[in-house]
Every structure is written in structure tokens, then in C-alpha cells.
Motif scaffolding. Structure first.
Motif, mmCIF file in Angstrom:
data_model
loop_
_atom_site.group_PDB
_atom_site.id
_atom_site.type_symbol
_atom_site.label_atom_id
_atom_site.label_comp_id
_atom_site.label_asym_id
_atom_site.label_seq_id
_atom_site.Cartn_x
_atom_site.Cartn_y
_atom_site.Cartn_z
ATOM 1 N N PRO A 1 33.191 -27.444 99.572
ATOM 2 C CA PRO A 1 33.618 -26.961 100.890
ATOM 3 C C PRO A 1 32.903 -27.725 102.012
ATOM 4 O O PRO A 1 31.762 -28.167 101.851
ATOM 5 C CB PRO A 1 33.206 -25.486 100.873
ATOM 6 C CG PRO A 1 33.017 -25.141 99.425
ATOM 7 C CD PRO A 1 32.527 -26.387 98.783
ATOM 8 N N ASP B 1 34.634 -22.215 104.723
ATOM 9 C CA ASP B 1 35.355 -22.761 103.576
ATOM 10 C C ASP B 1 34.693 -22.354 102.261
ATOM 11 O O ASP B 1 35.372 -22.102 101.260
ATOM 12 C CB ASP B 1 35.429 -24.285 103.660
ATOM 13 C CG ASP B 1 36.401 -24.764 104.722
ATOM 14 O OD1 ASP B 1 37.194 -23.928 105.216
ATOM 15 O OD2 ASP B 1 36.367 -25.955 105.069
ATOM 16 N N TRP C 1 35.627 -18.779 101.607
ATOM 17 C CA TRP C 1 37.052 -18.698 101.264
ATOM 18 C C TRP C 1 37.298 -19.210 99.851
ATOM 19 O O TRP C 1 38.018 -18.580 99.063
ATOM 20 C CB TRP C 1 37.869 -19.506 102.265
ATOM 21 C CG TRP C 1 39.347 -19.441 102.002
ATOM 22 C CD1 TRP C 1 40.224 -18.496 102.441
ATOM 23 C CD2 TRP C 1 40.114 -20.368 101.226
ATOM 24 N NE1 TRP C 1 41.505 -18.774 101.988
ATOM 25 C CE2 TRP C 1 41.465 -19.914 101.233
ATOM 26 C CE3 TRP C 1 39.806 -21.533 100.535
ATOM 27 C CZ2 TRP C 1 42.484 -20.584 100.575
ATOM 28 C CZ3 TRP C 1 40.827 -22.211 99.859
ATOM 29 C CH2 TRP C 1 42.147 -21.739 99.891
ATOM 30 N N ALA C 2 36.723 -20.359 99.516
ATOM 31 C CA ALA C 2 36.925 -20.939 98.181
ATOM 32 C C ALA C 2 36.361 -20.029 97.098
ATOM 33 O O ALA C 2 36.968 -19.864 96.029
ATOM 34 C CB ALA C 2 36.270 -22.318 98.107
#
Length: 217
Positions: free
Chosen positions: A119, A124, A127-128
Motif C-alpha cells: 500500500p 490504503d 483498506w487492503a
């Protein structure tokens, strides 16, 4: 009123009296401690101290250590080997270094099932991690959250994403977050080589040092 009361009784977090004992402590009859078996860690001394007799697969695990969690990663090689037979992804999110493929292969872990995600931001990364935890195509999610300050609600969201109970979910964090609250059901600390300290465990032993026998790995 009776219907509302029955709904409350049926909740898994409602105490319904003493039913049995675990390590000298009484456990609610409808506690999540009943009938739940974890994934064997590969270390008998550690399994005997864990409430589910192995790694929980319905919650998140936090590993606190120095050195980017590299020494702690070895804890999960036996579990990775078992999970490799499922043919699903084992995801590394924001690893500080590239996993050493020959070592994984030597342990019987299919490196073609290892997915690396890098990320570009804090958002990110979260989220990932959440997406991987929710995905049915993953058997294990290892995420290096780093030393950033996460809100409890953010970690709780990841905890809920891992609650399906079909994958190993591990977060590597530095020792400096030891005093921070976490929704993880299991928090361990690597204090020495082959020595694990159980900081927090839902329904099981806490503040316990576990030495991993070298003959078991």
C-alpha cells in the motif's frame, strides 16, 4: 417483552450461568470458548496455553516485537504450511522486506499462493487489510500495521472483517503500542528468541511466558 428477552438470551455475548471451568475460571454456558478449536501453532507448549488450543481463526492476532516483526514471523511458518494445502492466497500486506521464497518452499509452502501487497498510504493499508480479511480466497492475512496511531474503531472494523472464522489474521506492531487498547482476541509479545509472552487472551491465560522447544521446529 418475552420476544425481546429471548433475543437477548440468544446473543452470544449474554451470560447464561456457570457451566464449566477453563484453567480454574468459570465459563458461561453459551460462551464462545465452547466447541471452538483453533489452528495448531506447531508448538505444543504454546497450544496448551492458548484458549482455542491453537491460533484463533475467528478474530485478529497482534504480535508485538522490535525489528519489524521479522523474528515473530517464524511463529507462523507451521500454520502457513498447513494452510497451504487449501490452495488459497496467503497475503503479506506492507511487509518490510521481501519474504525469502526458498525458505517458504523448504517448509512446504506453495510460494505461488503468496500474494504481496504494498500500500502507498495509511488508508490504503487499512483498506487492503480489510478487503483481504473479507475475501473468501485468502487463508491467511499478515499485515504490518507499523507504529502509526490507529483509532480503536479502525482496528475494530478489521476485527469484524476477520470474524467469519475461515482464515488466520495476524497484525505485526511495535512494542511501543503495548499500552494501547485493542479489539484483538489474542495479543502476544516476542521478548526473546523462542520465547513468547501472552499479553492478552480472550477467555484464557494471560501474562504467561511460553518457551518454544527447538525440537518442535
Amino acid at each position: 417483552m418475552n420476544e425481546m428477552l429471548q433475543q437477548a438470551i440468544n446473543r452470544s455475548d449474554t451470560w447464561r450461568g456457570r457451566h464449566s471451568h477453563f484453567q480454574g475460571h468459570s465459563i458461561s454456558a453459551n460462551s464462545a470458548c465452547h466447541g471452538t478449536t483453533g489452528l495448531p501453532t506447531g508448538y505444543s507448549t504454546l497450544d496448551t496455553q492458548l484458549q482455542q488450543e491453537g491460533w484463533p481463526l475467528d478474530s485478529t492476532i497482534e504480535i508485538l516485537s522490535d525489528g519489524s516483526g521479522l523474528g515473530a514471523m517464524g511463529l507462523f511458518l507451521p500454520a502457513m504450511e498447513q494452510l497451504s494445502a487449501q490452495g488459497r492466497w496467503q497475503v503479506f500486506i506492507a511487509p518490510p522486506y521481501m519474504p525469502y521464497a526458498p525458505l517458504l518452499a523448504a517448509r512446504g509452502i506453495d510460494t505461488e499462493q503468496v500474494l504481496l501487497v504494498h500500500p502507498q498510504s495509511r488508508e490504503d493499508l487499512l483498506w487492503a487489510t480489510e478487503q483481504a480479511l473479507r475475501s473468501t480466497t485468502c487463508s491467511a492475512v499478515f499485515s504490518w500495521l507499523g507504529a502509526q496511531d490507529y483509532r480503536y474503531g479502525e482496528l475494530r472494523k478489521l476485527q469484524l472483517a476477520a470474524s467469519s472464522g475461515d482464515k488466520l489474521a495476524v497484525f505485526f506492531r511495535p512494542n511501543q503500542v503495548n499500552g494501547h487498547h485493542t479489539p484483538a482476541s489474542l495479543r502476544l509479545q516476542m521478548r526473546e528468541y523462542r520465547k513468547v509472552h501472552i499479553l492478552k487472551q480472550r477467555g484464557g491465560n494471560q501474562s504467561v511466558d511460553v518457551t518454544l522447544p527447538p525440537e518442535e521446529d
